[in-house]
Design an enzyme around this catalytic site. Sequence first.
Site, mmCIF file in Angstrom:
data_model
loop_
_atom_site.group_PDB
_atom_site.id
_atom_site.type_symbol
_atom_site.label_atom_id
_atom_site.label_comp_id
_atom_site.label_asym_id
_atom_site.label_seq_id
_atom_site.Cartn_x
_atom_site.Cartn_y
_atom_site.Cartn_z
ATOM 1 N N ILE A 12 0.851 -1.182 0.006
ATOM 2 C CA ILE A 12 0.203 0.087 -0.263
ATOM 3 C C ILE A 12 0.899 1.181 0.162
ATOM 4 N N LYS A 85 2.015 -7.738 9.042
ATOM 5 C CA LYS A 85 0.526 -7.743 8.954
ATOM 6 C C LYS A 85 -0.058 -9.126 8.737
ATOM 7 N N SER A 125 -7.561 -0.915 10.268
ATOM 8 C CA SER A 125 -8.097 -2.219 9.603
ATOM 9 C C SER A 125 -9.522 -2.418 10.095
ATOM 10 N N TYR A 150 -2.402 -9.252 15.957
ATOM 11 C CA TYR A 150 -2.129 -8.442 14.845
ATOM 12 C C TYR A 150 -3.346 -7.411 15.061
ATOM 13 N N LYS A 154 -3.623 -2.989 16.072
ATOM 14 C CA LYS A 154 -4.321 -2.142 15.415
ATOM 15 C C LYS A 154 -5.331 -1.132 16.296
ATOM 16 N N TYR A 177 -8.924 0.416 6.610
ATOM 17 C CA TYR A 177 -9.024 -0.161 5.367
ATOM 18 C C TYR A 177 -9.606 -1.652 5.449
ATOM 19 N N PHE A 178 -10.509 -1.803 4.274
ATOM 20 C CA PHE A 178 -11.210 -2.899 4.223
ATOM 21 C C PHE A 178 -10.220 -3.930 3.433
ATOM 22 N N ASN A 179 -10.497 -4.598 2.404
ATOM 23 C CA ASN A 179 -9.628 -5.538 1.758
ATOM 24 C C ASN A 179 -8.810 -5.012 0.510
ATOM 25 N N LEU A 200 -6.746 -13.781 -0.264
ATOM 26 C CA LEU A 200 -7.474 -14.612 -1.643
ATOM 27 C C LEU A 200 -6.980 -13.958 -2.899
ATOM 28 N N ARG A 295 -12.139 -21.416 7.607
ATOM 29 C CA ARG A 295 -10.802 -21.185 8.019
ATOM 30 C C ARG A 295 -11.311 -20.455 9.607
ATOM 31 N N ASP A 298 -12.312 -16.590 10.740
ATOM 32 C CA ASP A 298 -12.865 -15.868 9.716
ATOM 33 C C ASP A 298 -14.282 -15.416 10.006
HETATM 34 P P1 NAD Z 1 3.368 -4.523 3.583
HETATM 35 O O1 NAD Z 1 4.169 -5.653 4.361
HETATM 36 O O2 NAD Z 1 3.647 -4.630 2.010
HETATM 37 O O3 NAD Z 1 4.191 -3.257 3.695
HETATM 38 C C1 NAD Z 1 4.816 -2.904 4.978
HETATM 39 C C2 NAD Z 1 6.246 -2.059 5.048
HETATM 40 O O4 NAD Z 1 6.848 -1.947 5.933
HETATM 41 C C3 NAD Z 1 6.957 -3.328 4.231
HETATM 42 O O5 NAD Z 1 7.771 -2.782 3.124
HETATM 43 C C4 NAD Z 1 8.175 -3.505 5.381
HETATM 44 O O6 NAD Z 1 9.537 -3.740 4.737
HETATM 45 C C5 NAD Z 1 8.162 -2.248 6.038
HETATM 46 N N1 NAD Z 1 8.571 -2.645 7.588
HETATM 47 C C6 NAD Z 1 7.905 -3.434 8.369
HETATM 48 N N2 NAD Z 1 8.368 -3.140 9.622
HETATM 49 C C7 NAD Z 1 9.285 -2.281 9.479
HETATM 50 C C8 NAD Z 1 10.235 -1.663 10.615
HETATM 51 N N3 NAD Z 1 10.615 -1.949 11.667
HETATM 52 N N4 NAD Z 1 10.997 -0.582 10.156
HETATM 53 C C9 NAD Z 1 11.171 -0.218 8.808
HETATM 54 N N5 NAD Z 1 10.153 -0.642 7.863
HETATM 55 C C10 NAD Z 1 9.315 -1.860 8.164
HETATM 56 O O7 NAD Z 1 2.139 -4.270 4.206
HETATM 57 P P2 NAD Z 1 0.627 -3.423 3.335
HETATM 58 O O8 NAD Z 1 -0.331 -4.195 2.795
HETATM 59 O O9 NAD Z 1 1.524 -2.547 2.493
HETATM 60 O O10 NAD Z 1 0.321 -2.671 4.829
HETATM 61 C C11 NAD Z 1 0.538 -1.540 5.056
HETATM 62 C C12 NAD Z 1 -0.020 -1.012 6.510
HETATM 63 O O11 NAD Z 1 -1.243 -1.402 6.319
HETATM 64 C C13 NAD Z 1 0.197 -2.079 7.563
HETATM 65 O O12 NAD Z 1 0.355 -1.146 8.735
HETATM 66 C C14 NAD Z 1 -1.053 -3.016 7.764
HETATM 67 O O13 NAD Z 1 -1.086 -3.669 8.788
HETATM 68 C C15 NAD Z 1 -2.184 -2.106 7.051
HETATM 69 N N6 NAD Z 1 -3.213 -2.904 6.715
HETATM 70 C C16 NAD Z 1 -2.941 -3.945 5.524
HETATM 71 C C17 NAD Z 1 -3.951 -4.327 4.940
HETATM 72 C C18 NAD Z 1 -3.896 -5.552 3.797
HETATM 73 O O14 NAD Z 1 -4.650 -6.286 3.734
HETATM 74 N N7 NAD Z 1 -2.696 -5.429 3.103
HETATM 75 C C19 NAD Z 1 -5.341 -4.297 5.685
HETATM 76 C C20 NAD Z 1 -5.464 -3.210 6.648
HETATM 77 C C21 NAD Z 1 -4.516 -2.699 7.244
HETATM 78 C C1 WQD Z 2 -10.793 -13.070 2.102
HETATM 79 C C2 WQD Z 2 -11.924 -14.029 1.796
HETATM 80 C C3 WQD Z 2 -11.387 -16.130 3.201
HETATM 81 C C4 WQD Z 2 -7.726 -17.298 1.074
HETATM 82 C C5 WQD Z 2 -7.137 -10.442 6.189
HETATM 83 C C6 WQD Z 2 -6.876 -9.817 7.649
HETATM 84 C C7 WQD Z 2 -7.311 -8.475 7.821
HETATM 85 C C8 WQD Z 2 -6.892 -7.410 6.833
HETATM 86 C C9 WQD Z 2 -7.032 -7.870 5.404
HETATM 87 C C10 WQD Z 2 -5.204 -6.387 7.537
HETATM 88 C C11 WQD Z 2 -12.114 -14.862 3.310
HETATM 89 C C12 WQD Z 2 -11.224 -16.556 1.768
HETATM 90 C C13 WQD Z 2 -8.892 -16.520 1.485
HETATM 91 C C14 WQD Z 2 -7.835 -18.523 0.490
HETATM 92 C C15 WQD Z 2 -10.245 -18.528 0.609
HETATM 93 N N1 WQD Z 2 -5.430 -7.415 7.019
HETATM 94 N N2 WQD Z 2 -10.299 -16.995 1.397
HETATM 95 N N3 WQD Z 2 -9.116 -19.132 0.233
HETATM 96 O O1 WQD Z 2 -9.405 -12.723 5.989
HETATM 97 O O2 WQD Z 2 -10.755 -10.847 5.068
HETATM 98 O O3 WQD Z 2 -8.571 -10.377 5.913
HETATM 99 O O4 WQD Z 2 -6.683 -9.501 5.311
HETATM 100 O O5 WQD Z 2 -5.424 -5.657 8.503
HETATM 101 O O6 WQD Z 2 -6.842 -8.213 9.170
HETATM 102 O O7 WQD Z 2 -7.485 -10.668 8.486
HETATM 103 O O8 WQD Z 2 -8.596 -11.337 3.814
HETATM 104 O O9 WQD Z 2 -7.966 -12.229 1.476
HETATM 105 O O10 WQD Z 2 -7.605 -13.608 3.688
HETATM 106 O O11 WQD Z 2 -9.748 -13.507 2.861
HETATM 107 O O12 WQD Z 2 -11.548 -19.022 0.559
HETATM 108 O O13 WQD Z 2 -6.952 -19.249 0.061
HETATM 109 O O14 WQD Z 2 -11.182 -15.240 1.142
HETATM 110 O O15 WQD Z 2 -12.019 -17.148 3.948
HETATM 111 O O16 WQD Z 2 -13.591 -15.130 3.248
HETATM 112 P P1 WQD Z 2 -9.465 -11.472 5.149
HETATM 113 P P2 WQD Z 2 -8.555 -12.711 2.878
#
Ligand code: NAD
Ligand code: WQD
Length: 340
Positions: A12, A85, A125, A150, A154, A177-179, A200, A295, A298
């Site tokens: 992100i 994460k 999240s 985790y 948050k 954020y959602f997904n 997913l 899972r 979930d």
């Molecule tokens: P990501 O792992 O791709 O990015 C995180 C980055 O932070 C990585 O490049 C990693 O190298 C860096 N990092 C981690 N720990 C560090 C540290 N101690 N010092 C310096 N750099 C560090 O993750 P993302 O999917 O881009 O997520 C970004 C943020 O959004 C996170 O806080 C995550 O929890 C949050 N978030 C993600 C999702 C998702 O589904 N991807 C959903 C909700 C919230």
């Molecule tokens: C989505 C859907 C699974 C994989 C997670 C974290 C959440 C947030 C986003 C950071 C679900 C189904 C998945 C697979 C499947 N991250 N699935 N087969 O669980 O909504 O959220 O990521 O904050 O905190 O929990 O996302 O992409 O894992 O799953 O059927 O191999 O897909 O059961 O319904 P989720 P996901």
Amino acid sequence: MKILVTGGLGFIGSHTVVELQNEGFDVVIVDNLSNSSDEVLKGIVAITGKMPIFENFDLREKSAVIDFFKRHADISGVIHFAASKAVGESVENPLLYYENNINTLVYMLQQLQAKDEANFIFSSSCTVYGQAEKMPITENASVQPAASPYGNTKQIGEEIITETCKVSGINAILLRYFNPIGAHPTAEIGELPIGVPQNLVPFITQTGAGLRQELSVYGDDYPTLDGTCVRDYIHVVDLAKAHVVAMQRLLNKQNSEKVETFNVGTGTGSTVLEVIQTFEKVSGKKLPYKIVGRREGDITSAYANTDKANNVLGWKAQSTLEDALESAWKWEKKIRSIDN
Ligand code: NAD
Ligand code: WQD
């Protein structure tokens, strides 16, 4: 104006750096490459024509954080993505998560608190809502006991920021954020999961690319349209743009409270089977999958009410699920060198 983006080489973060640079901001990235690569910088330059400043250090090193803010006293805002994460890993190793997600946040806030004023955006999240009673989920829905370390980081993170803003010159926006899914439409940057993807969409695109044999669909006995879980999948570029708008709100002092919270989603829920069907449509490939048991952990359904972000931030997701999956597939094909 100079913006610090921690974790700016991650999924992100990198897309947000692109949108910030496109809007004329100067960006400083801090990332320790624990879940990313400095190759991402090339993608950012290919899209924006501009190389951000990049510092490779670990935000768990308090002295490095102090030193950084001494050298960059002119930072106008911070977007704090850096964190670990993986939900499952956090259950296995909770202290890693508390150290990486909480210590780094505290060290950052300590430096910002020392300033007369500061602007801070936090990656939260939808996981904080757990299984909400009512869909779509508004920001007023109650925060539920965390299902994982985790998720707890948050919730605690949101509390730490709220308490600190009360007694300092820091103004903050918490984005729930959602997904997030997809990649930049140029396929210059995208998601790079290490090992077997737990989420997913990367599992689907890797299966489409032949890296995985088949997708396991976790349960088809949920009380939803087709029995599979419902989520709100948001294109990462739309999510990135929400950060720019939120930062502009803080910089222009348009915020009405010291800490504001916004859901960032599309407002539309999709089932797992709908995601599979849409992937098949955009890729022209049949996706091998089987239904397996649920899972653990979930929830049945989560999608956002986005009225607050739409009306207050003036931001709305523009891309459809189809657009997002198309970009994810284009990216997967590029990194696997697949022609069609
Ligand atoms: P990501 O792992 O791709 O990015 C995180 C980055 O932070 C990585 O490049 C990693 O190298 C860096 N990092 C981690 N720990 C560090 C540290 N101690 N010092 C310096 N750099 C560090 O993750 P993302 O999917 O881009 O997520 C970004 C943020 O959004 C996170 O806080 C995550 O929890 C949050 N978030 C993600 C999702 C998702 O589904 N991807 C959903 C909700 C919230
Ligand atoms: C989505 C859907 C699974 C994989 C997670 C974290 C959440 C947030 C986003 C950071 C679900 C189904 C998945 C697979 C499947 N991250 N699935 N087969 O669980 O909504 O959220 O990521 O904050 O905190 O929990 O996302 O992409 O894992 O799953 O059927 O191999 O897909 O059961 O319904 P989720 P996901």
